[in-house]
Design a protein around this motif. Structure first.
Motif, PDB file in Angstrom:
ATOM      1  N   UNK A   1     -10.015 -26.902 -51.985  1.00  0.00           N
ATOM      2  CA  UNK A   1     -10.183 -26.537 -53.394  1.00  0.00           C
ATOM      3  C   UNK A   1     -10.880 -26.909 -54.516  1.00  0.00           C
ATOM      4  N   UNK A   2     -10.516 -28.852 -54.130  1.00  0.00           N
ATOM      5  CA  UNK A   2     -11.164 -29.365 -54.767  1.00  0.00           C
ATOM      6  C   UNK A   2     -12.630 -29.397 -55.873  1.00  0.00           C
ATOM      7  N   UNK A   3     -13.465 -28.608 -54.891  1.00  0.00           N
ATOM      8  CA  UNK A   3     -14.984 -28.997 -55.274  1.00  0.00           C
ATOM      9  C   UNK A   3     -14.982 -27.578 -55.660  1.00  0.00           C
ATOM     10  N   UNK A   4     -14.809 -26.263 -55.346  1.00  0.00           N
ATOM     11  CA  UNK A   4     -14.300 -25.184 -56.109  1.00  0.00           C
ATOM     12  C   UNK A   4     -14.308 -25.386 -57.604  1.00  0.00           C
ATOM     13  N   UNK A   5     -13.246 -25.861 -57.600  1.00  0.00           N
ATOM     14  CA  UNK A   5     -11.776 -26.388 -58.708  1.00  0.00           C
ATOM     15  C   UNK A   5     -12.962 -27.080 -60.027  1.00  0.00           C
ATOM     16  N   UNK A   6     -13.971 -28.072 -59.117  1.00  0.00           N
ATOM     17  CA  UNK A   6     -14.286 -28.971 -60.096  1.00  0.00           C
ATOM     18  C   UNK A   6     -15.535 -28.539 -60.588  1.00  0.00           C
ATOM     19  N   UNK A   7     -16.443 -27.180 -60.079  1.00  0.00           N
ATOM     20  CA  UNK A   7     -17.190 -26.279 -60.314  1.00  0.00           C
ATOM     21  C   UNK A   7     -17.081 -25.629 -61.412  1.00  0.00           C
ATOM     22  N   UNK A   8     -16.161 -24.645 -60.875  1.00  0.00           N
ATOM     23  CA  UNK A   8     -15.111 -23.927 -62.314  1.00  0.00           C
ATOM     24  C   UNK A   8     -15.332 -25.020 -63.385  1.00  0.00           C
ATOM     25  N   UNK A   9     -14.481 -25.396 -63.375  1.00  0.00           N
ATOM     26  CA  UNK A   9     -14.008 -26.322 -64.533  1.00  0.00           C
ATOM     27  C   UNK A   9     -15.257 -26.970 -65.283  1.00  0.00           C
ATOM     28  N   UNK A  10     -16.128 -27.308 -65.027  1.00  0.00           N
ATOM     29  CA  UNK A  10     -17.376 -27.940 -65.386  1.00  0.00           C
ATOM     30  C   UNK A  10     -17.737 -26.797 -65.914  1.00  0.00           C
ATOM     31  N   UNK A  11     -17.953 -25.510 -65.206  1.00  0.00           N
ATOM     32  CA  UNK A  11     -19.129 -24.376 -66.207  1.00  0.00           C
ATOM     33  C   UNK A  11     -18.453 -24.185 -67.181  1.00  0.00           C
ATOM     34  N   UNK A  12     -16.936 -23.851 -67.047  1.00  0.00           N
ATOM     35  CA  UNK A  12     -16.556 -23.138 -68.634  1.00  0.00           C
ATOM     36  C   UNK A  12     -16.051 -24.720 -69.308  1.00  0.00           C
ATOM     37  N   UNK A  13     -16.257 -25.770 -69.426  1.00  0.00           N
ATOM     38  CA  UNK A  13     -16.353 -26.976 -69.909  1.00  0.00           C
ATOM     39  C   UNK A  13     -17.487 -26.433 -70.396  1.00  0.00           C
ATOM     40  N   UNK A  14     -18.664 -26.310 -70.123  1.00  0.00           N
ATOM     41  CA  UNK A  14     -20.319 -26.471 -70.209  1.00  0.00           C
ATOM     42  C   UNK A  14     -20.333 -25.226 -71.438  1.00  0.00           C
TER      43      UNK A  14
ATOM     44  N   UNK B   1      -0.694 -23.269 -66.832  1.00  0.00           N
ATOM     45  CA  UNK B   1      -0.279 -23.404 -67.961  1.00  0.00           C
ATOM     46  C   UNK B   1      -1.253 -24.064 -69.329  1.00  0.00           C
ATOM     47  N   UNK B   2      -0.814 -24.568 -68.793  1.00  0.00           N
ATOM     48  CA  UNK B   2      -1.879 -26.079 -69.581  1.00  0.00           C
ATOM     49  C   UNK B   2      -3.312 -26.094 -69.307  1.00  0.00           C
ATOM     50  N   UNK B   3      -3.534 -26.062 -67.943  1.00  0.00           N
ATOM     51  CA  UNK B   3      -5.180 -25.760 -68.214  1.00  0.00           C
ATOM     52  C   UNK B   3      -5.607 -24.254 -68.947  1.00  0.00           C
ATOM     53  N   UNK B   4      -5.095 -23.144 -68.745  1.00  0.00           N
ATOM     54  CA  UNK B   4      -5.259 -21.712 -69.324  1.00  0.00           C
ATOM     55  C   UNK B   4      -5.208 -22.777 -71.148  1.00  0.00           C
ATOM     56  N   UNK B   5      -4.572 -23.036 -71.690  1.00  0.00           N
ATOM     57  CA  UNK B   5      -5.059 -23.412 -72.869  1.00  0.00           C
ATOM     58  C   UNK B   5      -5.440 -24.856 -73.389  1.00  0.00           C
ATOM     59  N   UNK B   6      -6.104 -25.520 -72.698  1.00  0.00           N
ATOM     60  CA  UNK B   6      -6.815 -26.887 -72.733  1.00  0.00           C
ATOM     61  C   UNK B   6      -8.001 -26.488 -72.460  1.00  0.00           C
ATOM     62  N   UNK B   7      -8.143 -25.472 -71.458  1.00  0.00           N
ATOM     63  CA  UNK B   7      -9.105 -25.479 -70.690  1.00  0.00           C
ATOM     64  C   UNK B   7     -10.712 -23.649 -70.731  1.00  0.00           C
ATOM     65  N   UNK B   8      -9.562 -23.276 -70.310  1.00  0.00           N
ATOM     66  CA  UNK B   8      -9.104 -21.572 -71.578  1.00  0.00           C
ATOM     67  C   UNK B   8      -9.863 -20.758 -72.367  1.00  0.00           C
ATOM     68  N   UNK B   9      -8.535 -20.957 -72.975  1.00  0.00           N
ATOM     69  CA  UNK B   9      -8.494 -20.841 -74.556  1.00  0.00           C
ATOM     70  C   UNK B   9      -9.436 -21.185 -75.690  1.00  0.00           C
TER      71      UNK B   9
END
Length: 323
Positions: free
Chosen positions: A23-36, A274-282
Motif C-alpha cells: 500500500x506504499x504508493x497508495x498511501x503516498x498519493x493520499x498523503x501527498x493529496x492531503x498535504x497539497x 493517531x499521529x497521522x491524524x493530528x499531523x496530517x488530517x487535522x
C-alpha cells in the motif's frame, strides 16, 4: 568507555508503514493529496484574510496565524513521511531528528494556545458583545499572538535538550512515522524517568489546561446561545460552535491519548494512525471548519475571484488591442 551524554547512535531508521508494503504508493498519493490541499487551503486563508478589509477582525487575525502555523506544522512531518514511503523506509540523522522533534513540539504547543485564544475570542464576541471591541483591541490581539509564539520556544527547547542528553546505544529503529517523543525515548539505554515526568508535566500544562480553557469558553457560548430570546440565528451559531468544538475535541483527544495517558498497551499501528491524524488530517480540517463554513469568508473569496477575473480580462483585452 564512552563519555556520558554522548550518543553512540548517529542516525535512526524510521520504519513508517513497512508492514504495508503493498500500500506504499497508495498511501503516498493520499498523503501527498492531503498535504497539497492543506498548504493551498491555509495559504488561501492567509491571502484572503489579509486582502479583504472586512476580515481585519480579531478572529481572522488569529486565524491567519493558525493557518501560517498549520503550513509549517504539517511540513515538519509530511515531506519526510512522503520521502520514506517512496524509499520504503528512511533514515534520519540524530541532529535532524532533534530538529524535527523541536519544531513539532513548538508548533503543536503554539497551536494549542492559539485554539484556546480563538475560543476565548468567540466567547467574548457572543457573551460580551458590547465590551468586545474594548477587550479585543489590536494591541491585545498582538500581545496574545506574541505570547503564544514566544513562550512555546522554551517548551520545545527544554524537551529537545533533555532528549538529546539521553544515551542511545542501539537499536536505532523507530517504529513510527516520525521521531515523536514516546518512540524515541523507548530507544534510550539510559534512565528516562525524569524526562518522562517532565514531558508528562508539560503535557498536562499545555494540552490539558488549554483544552479545559477551550471547553469552558465553548460551554459559556452554548449557555449564552440557549438563553437567546430570538431563535433566528440559533441553528447557524450552534452549528458553527459545534463544528469548532468537535474539531478541537478530536485534535486534543488524540494528542492527550499519545502523551498524557500511558499508551504502552497500544500497538505501534494504533499510535501511527493517531499521529497521522493530528499531523496530517487535522491541519486540513482547520481551513474547512474555521473559514469555509463562514459566510463572510466565502463572500470575500468570491469577491477576490471576481476582482481577479476582471483584472485578467482587462489584461487580456489590453494585450489584444496592443497586438
Amino acid at each position: 568507555m564512552e563519555p556520558p551524554n554522548v550518543s553512540a547512535v548517529t542516525e535512526f531508521q524510521l520504519l513508517g508503514f513497512q508492514n504495508l508494503l503493498e500500500w506504499q504508493f497508495l498511501l503516498f498519493a493520499i498523503f501527498l493529496f492531503i498535504y497539497v490541499l492543506t498548504v493551498a487551503g491555509n495559504v488561501v486563508i492567509i491571502a484572503v484574510a489579509s486582502h479583504d478589509p472586512r476580515l481585519h477582525t480579531p478572529m481572522y487575525r488569529f486565524l491567519k496565524h493558525l493557518s501560517f502555523l498549520e503550513v509549517w506544522y504539517t511540513s515538519t512531518v509530511v515531506p519526510p513521511l512522503l520521502a520514506g514511503l517512496l524509499a520504503r523506509g528512511g533514515a534520519i540523522s540524530f541532529p535532524a531528528c532533534m530538529a524535527q522533534l523541536y519544531f513539532f513540539v513548538f508548533f503543536r504547543a503554539t497551536e494549542c494556545f492559539l485554539l484556546a485564544t480563538m475560543a476565548y475570542d468567540r466567547y467574548l464576541a457572543i457573551c460580551s458583545p458590547l465590551h468586545y471591541p474594548l477587550l479585543m483591541r489590536p494591541e491585545t490581539c498582538a500581545k496574545l499572538v506574541a505570547v503564544s509564539w514566544v513562550a512555546r520556544v522554551v517548551t520545545g527547547a527544554l524537551l529537545c535538550l533533555m532528549i538529546s542528553r539521553l544515551n542511545f546505544c542501539g537499536p536505532n529503529q523507530i517504529d513510527h512515522v516520525f521521531g515523536d517523543l514516546p518512540p524515541v525515548m523507548r530507544l534510550s539505554c539510559s534512565s528516562v524517568y525524569v524526562t518522562r515526568m517532565v514531558i508528562f508535566a508539560l503535557s498536562i500544562t499545555v494540552l490539558c489546561v488549554c483544552f479545559l480553557l477551550t471547553l469552558m469558553s465553548y460551554g459559556f457560548i452554548v449557555a449564552a446561545i440557549l438563553r437567546m430570546p430570538s431563535a433566528s440565528g440559533f441553528p447557524k451559531t450552534f452549528s458553527t460552535c459545534g463544528s469548532h468544538l468537535a474539531m478541537v475535541t478530536i485534535y486534543y483527544g488524540t494528542m492527550i491519548s499519545m502523551h498524557v495517558r500511558p499508551n504502552a498497551h497500544l500497538s505501534p499501528e494504533i499510535n501511527k494512525i493517531m499521529s497521522v491524524f493530528y499531523t496530517v488530517v487535522t491541519p486540513l480540517l482547520n481551513p474547512v471548519i474555521y473559514s469555509l463554513r463562514n459566510k463572510d469568508f466565502k463572500e470575500a473569496v468570491r469577491k477576490a475571484r471576481t476582482e481577479r477575473g476582471h483584472v485578467c480580462g482587462l489584461r487580456a483585452r489590453g494585450g489584444f488591442l496592443l497586438r
